[in-house]
Design a protein around this motif. Structure first.
Motif, short mmCIF file in Angstrom:
data_model
loop_
_atom_site.label_atom_id
_atom_site.label_comp_id
_atom_site.label_asym_id
_atom_site.label_seq_id
_atom_site.Cartn_x
_atom_site.Cartn_y
_atom_site.Cartn_z
N LYS A 133 32.34 -13.27 -3.62
CA LYS A 133 30.94 -12.94 -3.42
C LYS A 133 30.24 -12.75 -4.75
CE LYS A 133 30.96 -11.18 1.18
NZ LYS A 133 31.15 -10.00 2.00
N VAL B 28 27.00 -15.29 -4.95
CA VAL B 28 26.05 -15.48 -3.85
C VAL B 28 24.82 -14.59 -4.04
CG1 VAL B 28 25.70 -15.12 -1.41
CG2 VAL B 28 27.75 -16.25 -2.19
N VAL B 29 25.08 -13.29 -4.29
CA VAL B 29 23.95 -12.37 -4.38
C VAL B 29 23.05 -12.67 -5.58
CG1 VAL B 29 23.32 -9.96 -4.67
CG2 VAL B 29 25.08 -10.57 -3.05
N ILE C 270 18.43 -10.21 3.44
CA ILE C 270 19.83 -10.65 3.44
C ILE C 270 20.57 -10.05 2.26
CG2 ILE C 270 21.30 -12.67 3.19
CD1 ILE C 270 19.30 -14.27 4.70
N ILE C 271 19.92 -10.02 1.09
CA ILE C 271 20.55 -9.44 -0.09
C ILE C 271 20.87 -7.97 0.15
CG2 ILE C 271 20.10 -8.73 -2.46
CD1 ILE C 271 18.46 -11.22 -2.79
N VAL D 145 21.45 -6.42 3.03
CA VAL D 145 22.56 -6.23 3.95
C VAL D 145 23.87 -6.57 3.27
CG1 VAL D 145 23.55 -7.12 6.07
CG2 VAL D 145 21.16 -6.57 5.99
N ILE D 146 23.88 -7.66 2.50
CA ILE D 146 25.11 -8.04 1.81
C ILE D 146 25.53 -6.96 0.81
CG2 ILE D 146 26.11 -9.65 0.16
CD1 ILE D 146 24.71 -11.87 1.44
N SER D 147 24.56 -6.40 0.08
CA SER D 147 24.96 -5.43 -0.93
C SER D 147 25.42 -4.13 -0.29
CB SER D 147 23.82 -5.18 -1.92
OG SER D 147 22.74 -4.55 -1.32
N LEU E 274 27.11 -4.00 2.59
CA LEU E 274 28.47 -4.27 3.05
C LEU E 274 29.44 -4.33 1.88
CD1 LEU E 274 27.79 -6.95 5.77
CD2 LEU E 274 28.20 -4.52 6.04
N LYS E 275 28.99 -4.96 0.77
CA LYS E 275 29.86 -5.06 -0.40
C LYS E 275 30.15 -3.68 -0.97
CE LYS E 275 28.51 -7.04 -4.25
NZ LYS E 275 28.14 -8.04 -5.27
N ARG F 272 28.09 -0.78 11.32
CA ARG F 272 27.59 -1.63 10.25
C ARG F 272 26.44 -2.46 10.74
NH1 ARG F 272 32.16 -4.88 7.23
NH2 ARG F 272 33.71 -3.27 7.42
N ALA G 11 22.24 -2.79 9.57
CA ALA G 11 21.45 -4.01 9.38
C ALA G 11 20.25 -4.03 10.32
CB ALA G 11 22.32 -5.24 9.61
#
Lengths: 201, 165
Positions: A22, A25-26, A178-179, A181-183, A185-186, B84, B88
């Motif tokens: 990952k 991607v970010v 999206i960024i 949510v990804i950050s 989760l990361k 989770r 979101a």
């Protein structure tokens, strides 16, 4: 000890794999979000149209009135420009922090600060977008109940530029979400693997 | 012992915040939906209703969605994989709520102060009760947005520090 949703129990190789996979991607998404919000800011800030309209005819001489449509006339558009400017600045700042931030290593606060700032910027851009889109819709269709005439039939390029700015800002908004949510989760993965090394609280 | 007390109080706090958000969003939707006023002004009939303006309709729909979402999440006590997803969805719902409040605020500003450059006259002088009711709905919607931002911070905190070790 509960294991969540399909995560592998091994720690060592998993952590490296997650970081490498990952890793790009970010930042790539942040670059695109930066470009999108910057485009929206610039297009809307330079949105101006002047038109000379014949208002009345007295005898045989037409009276002309010069009308200008600027983005500053509407507070919703001003807020839109400000919100997108702040979002593009934030994207740039986050890019710099992610690429060169390995030197400044204040772990606890820094890891939390990025998702929180991301959330605030998402809310800000959403607010700017919502207000400006509906003001643009009012300009395009008018409102017969309140006796507000539409202005887009006279100032066509103003409206078209505005529509382009809204689309760019919408793309930026989706990417920023999206960024975010990804950050988040990361972040959880990183903290989980870090907690596995140290003693559990 | 201290750990379970902390877990319990955090859980109560989250539930309380979500109930407050539910009340705020549903109240904003109801107040906006029941705003309706007729008046006549020099033989011109003025009727003001929320669905004359798409921005107010959007505000209503977004608050209804937010309220229904709050209600559904109240019945998801399992702090498991779904949490989770809830973070979101919280971000998405906050985004929708802020855009709804901002859109309704922009149109209400034009209604109250007019826009001299576009030749739009303010209408609040003719339908004052409607203006006040819309203002109240906006204030409640704004309170809902603030509560949702607090919920976001709580969700983020619970996503980072999972409670069910």
């Amino acid at each position: 000890m509960a294991s969540e949703g399909g995560e592998k129990p091994e720690v060592g190789s998993n952590q490296v794999a997650v970081k490498k996979g990952k890793g790009w991607v970010v930042p790539l998404l942040r670059v695109v979000a930066f470009l999108a919000t910057l485009a929206a800011t610039i297009v809307m800030a330079m949105n101006k149209e002047t038109k000379t309209i014949v208002v009345a005819v007295i005898g045989s001489t037409p009276i002309n009135a010069t009308l200008t449509a600027k983005f500053q006339h509407t507070p919703a558009f001003v807020f839109f420009v400000i919100a997108n400017a702040m979002a593009s600045f934030h994207s740039l700042l986050m890019l710099v922090v992610e690429c060169f931030g390995n030197k400044f290593d204040f772990k606890g606060l820094r890891l939390l600060l990025i998702p929180i700032l991301d959330m605030m910027i998402v809310a800000l851009v959403a607010a700017g977008e919502g207000g400006a889109v509906f003001m643009g819709e009012l300009g395009r269709h008018g409102n017969s109940h309140a006796r507000w005439n539409k202005i887009c039939d006279k100032f066509e390029s103003f409206c078209d530029h505005g529509a382009g700015a809204f689309i760019a800002s919408f793309v930026g908004l989706i990417l920023l979400m999206i960024i975010n949510v990804i950050s988040v989760l990361k972040l959880r993965n990183q903290l989980k693997t870090a907690a596995n090394y140290s003693a559990l609280p | 012992m201290h750990h379970t007390n902390m877990v319990k109080s955090k859980r109560v706090c989250t539930l309380l915040l979500r109930v407050l958000a539910l009340c705020a969003t549903i109240a904003a939707a109801i107040v906006m939906g029941t705003s309706h006023e007729k008046s006549s002004f020099f033989t011109i009939q003025f009727e003001a209703k929320y669905n004359h303006t798409p921005a107010f309709t959007y505000f209503l729909i977004v608050n209804v969605i937010g309220g229904v979402y709050s209600l559904l999440v109240l019945f998801f006590p399992a702090e498991s994989l779904l949490w989770r997803f809830v973070v979101a969805l919280d971000v998405v719902i906050t985004m929708l709520l802020t855009s709804g409040v901002s859109a309704a605020l922009a149109i209400a500003y034009v209604g109250k102060k007019g826009n001299s450059y576009a030749g739009w006259l303010p209408i609040c002088g003719q339908v004052e009760g409607y203006c006040h009711q819309v203002g109240g709905a906006l204030a409640t919607g704004f309170a809902g947005v603030i509560i949702y931002m607090l919920i976001l911070l709580y969700s983020l905190h619970s996503a980072i520090h999972p409670l069910h070790l």
